[in-house]
Design an enzyme around this catalytic site. Structure first.
Site, short mmCIF file in Angstrom:
data_model
loop_
_atom_site.label_atom_id
_atom_site.label_comp_id
_atom_site.label_asym_id
_atom_site.label_seq_id
_atom_site.Cartn_x
_atom_site.Cartn_y
_atom_site.Cartn_z
N LYS A 67 -0.39 4.47 22.62
CA LYS A 67 -0.56 5.90 22.29
C LYS A 67 -0.88 6.71 23.54
O LYS A 67 -0.29 7.78 23.76
CB LYS A 67 -1.66 6.02 21.24
N THR A 69 -0.28 5.85 26.68
CA THR A 69 0.90 5.78 27.53
C THR A 69 1.95 6.79 27.08
O THR A 69 2.56 7.50 27.90
CB THR A 69 1.49 4.35 27.49
N ARG A 90 -9.19 11.19 26.50
CA ARG A 90 -10.56 10.68 26.53
C ARG A 90 -10.78 9.80 27.75
O ARG A 90 -9.85 9.26 28.32
CB ARG A 90 -10.85 9.86 25.26
N LYS A 101 -9.05 -5.02 24.80
CA LYS A 101 -8.03 -4.01 24.57
C LYS A 101 -7.52 -3.37 25.87
O LYS A 101 -6.37 -2.96 25.97
CB LYS A 101 -8.56 -2.91 23.63
N ALA A 269 -12.60 6.13 17.76
CA ALA A 269 -12.21 6.71 16.46
C ALA A 269 -12.57 5.81 15.29
O ALA A 269 -12.55 6.26 14.15
CB ALA A 269 -10.71 6.99 16.45
N PHE A 297 -6.89 5.26 17.83
CA PHE A 297 -6.43 4.32 16.80
C PHE A 297 -5.37 4.95 15.89
O PHE A 297 -4.63 5.84 16.32
CB PHE A 297 -7.60 3.73 16.03
N PHE A 378 9.41 -2.01 23.59
CA PHE A 378 8.95 -3.18 24.32
C PHE A 378 10.16 -4.03 24.72
O PHE A 378 11.19 -3.99 24.04
CB PHE A 378 7.99 -4.01 23.46
N TRP A 406 6.91 3.78 29.42
CA TRP A 406 6.24 2.69 30.13
C TRP A 406 7.11 2.18 31.28
O TRP A 406 6.63 1.95 32.39
CB TRP A 406 5.92 1.55 29.16
#
Length: 552
Positions: A67, A69, A90, A101, A269, A297, A378, A406
């Protein structure tokens, strides 16, 4: 293949004064923190005129779906299209940085830099928040030790200490041991800093004066007869404000493509309201044609709180929503174990698609906002899977764009940016999930039934007692902030996909009087995470030249 940190360390950064100038920020409004970071004077905020874009996501896997990225790549893509854009994000917490994570500076060629600084100590905001939180804790215990003039009931102290680290051993502690000189013995505990109400207050405050007033309203504890004792009663709010005087200033950095980014505040969140600061968001809106922000999230958590808490309090009106989805997450919700998500599995993708659709329908039909699905691609995604996902979305009248930010940076997000620009020009009927004048029970049931699609809410005896008390004290009209697992629409992390036939169990209610909302703790969610068996901290190091290595 280069790692995130290797890509970031090879980048050529612009001096932060040049980034500020490109964003239209006057020189006298910036306070440099070295060559590539700066604090911005919040008095510079005069108004807003840009379009507000929220980036959210489907229910994530434990590794997240990209998210942040996507947010960074979208901002870079808008910049490539000649738009004046500022992203508002944030700050990363050291908990996930050293846990499992990862950080919150993006990834690949869609990153904010200097990523090592951002992911570690940055400009010291989290340290200031932790110090202010723990100053209040220290003043509570000192007040009790010095005679307890305000009449704290030792079993009703509402304020916990905090540290910005995953440390399960600190969830429950005993303080004041070792004799009279060391204070009064009592049970206490730690939250992670991102769950501190001080963090929420900083992120929702409109200015320094509002910050001080909110800090003063925070409830430190209760007397035996249930009267709240506030930070202002302890005369702590002035010193806490002094500790936060610089932290309230938003931080300016840049992407790899030199797009300006404001990074400020960092509540999770799943256990807090999950959005960056109101000050940073309003400044981003003032600086450009578009402000791109994200909420933590899945949309059931971050987006709901962004709309129902942040937008309501700050009078913000979003123009469009980007819903980030991945093939791997949909297969995960279709029943595939996380170890096998790189294998093609058409049937699992079909089975997991309803999770995406539920989030999209909530955004479009409940909140009334236009939405585009960004498929964060991906390397393991197959053409068959991507083609099928396009077909599934099209069959439900959902816009879908493949995002390759990405791998390609802003270039990989141009198609997404073009679609977002189009969505921002559409009229919308933005509305909240619940009305402000409803009861806490009605608000929680609205979230449970309309967002989670649960049958309703169940209150434990303890939560019912909390509910009675907060209503009696006049807090019954506040918005609600649900602390819930991020891995499911339900309060059970094991229930993937789109669970039905369940109720949300509220086990505790806390009043965050300074932040201005009620926190509802559900299921087994904790406000102090723990580390995994092999945390990321094991691979982070510094080489002989002083370069940080192993940071993603």
């Amino acid at each position: 293949m280069l790692t995130d940190i290797e890509i970031a360390q090879r980048a050529t950064l612009k001096p932060i004064a040049d980034v500020a100038e490109s964003a239209g920020i006057p020189e006298d409004a910036i306070e440099p923190y070295g060559r590539y970071k700066a604090k911005i004077d919040p008095h510079y905020i005069k108004g807003s005129g840009g379009k507000l874009i929220l980036v959210t996501a489907i229910t994530p896997t434990p590794a997240g779906e990209g998210k942040t990225t996507t947010t960074i790549g979208l901002a870079d893509a808008l910049h490539r299209l000649g738009k004046r854009v500022t992203a508002a994000l944030r700050e990363p917490s050291l908990g996930p940085v050293f846990g499992i994570k990862g950080g919150a500076a993006g990834g690949g060629f869609a990153q904010v830099v200097p990523m090592e600084d951002i992911n570690l100590h940055f400009t010291g905001d989290f340290h200031a928040i932790g110090a202010a939180n723990n100053l209040l804790a220290a003043m509570i215990d000192n007040h009790i030790h010095q005679g307890n003039e305000l009449g704290f009931a030792l079993d009703r102290i509402a304020w916990r200490r905090c540290v910005d680290m995953n440390d399960r051993a600190l969830r429950k502690i005993t303080v004041g041991l070792g004799g009279k000189a060391n204070g009064v013995p009592r049970e206490d505990g730690y939250d992670i800093t991102v769950a501190s109400e001080v963090m929420a207050v900083l992120c929702l405050a409109s200015d320094l004066k509002d910050l001080k007033e909110r800090l003063g309203r925070m409830i430190a504890g209760y007397t035996k007869d249930g009267r709240p004792i506030t930070a202002k009663d302890l005369k702590a709010h002035g010193a806490m404000t002094a500790l936060l005087k610089d932290a309230i200033r938003p931080n300016l950095v840049q992407t790899l493509e030199h797009t300006p980014v404001l990074i400020h505040g960092g509540p999770f969140a799943n256990i807090a309201h999950g959005c960056n600061s109101v000050i940073a968001t309003k400044l981003a809106l003032q600086l450009g044609d578009y402000a791109v922000t994200e909420a933590g999230f899945g949309a059931d958590l971050g987006a709901e709180k962004f709309f129902d808490i942040k937008c309501r309090m700050a009078d913000l009106h979003p123009n469009a929503v980007v819903l980030v989805a991945t093939v791997r997450a949909l297969k995960y919700h279709g029943g595939v174990d996380k170890e096998n998500l790189t294998e093609e599995n058409i049937s699992a993708l079909i089975a997991g698609f309803p999770n995406l659709l539920r989030h999209a329908d909530n955004i479009r039909k409940l909140f009334g906002l236009p939405c585009v699905v960004a498929i964060n691609r991906f390397p393991s995604d197959t053409d068959a899977e991507l083609s099928l996902l396009h077909e599934l979305c099209a069959s439900h009248d959902l816009d879908t764009v493949i995002s390759e930010v990405w791998a390609k940076g802003g270039e990989g997000g141009v198609a997404l940016a073009e679609r977002v620009i189009s969505l921002c020009e559409q009229p919308n009927r933005f509305r909240f999930c619940y009305a402000a004048d409803t009861t806490p029970e009605e608000k929680l049931n609205a979230i449970a039934q309309r967002i989670y699609h649960a049958d309703g809410v169940v209150f434990t005896d303890g939560a019912l007692s909390d509910l009675k008390q907060l209503k009696a004290l006049g807090f019954g009209s506040l918005p609600v902030c649900v602390a819930k697992t991020q891995y499911s629409f339900s309060d059970d992390a094991k229930r993937r996909g789109v669970p039905t036939g369940f109720r949300i169990t509220v086990r505790k209610l806390r009043v965050a009087a300074g932040a201005g909302f009620i926190v509802a703790l559900t299921g087994s969610v904790m406000t102090m995470p723990g580390l995994s068996k092999h945390p990321a901290a094991e691979t982070i190091d510094v080489d002989d030249s002083g370069n940080i290595v192993g940071l993603f």
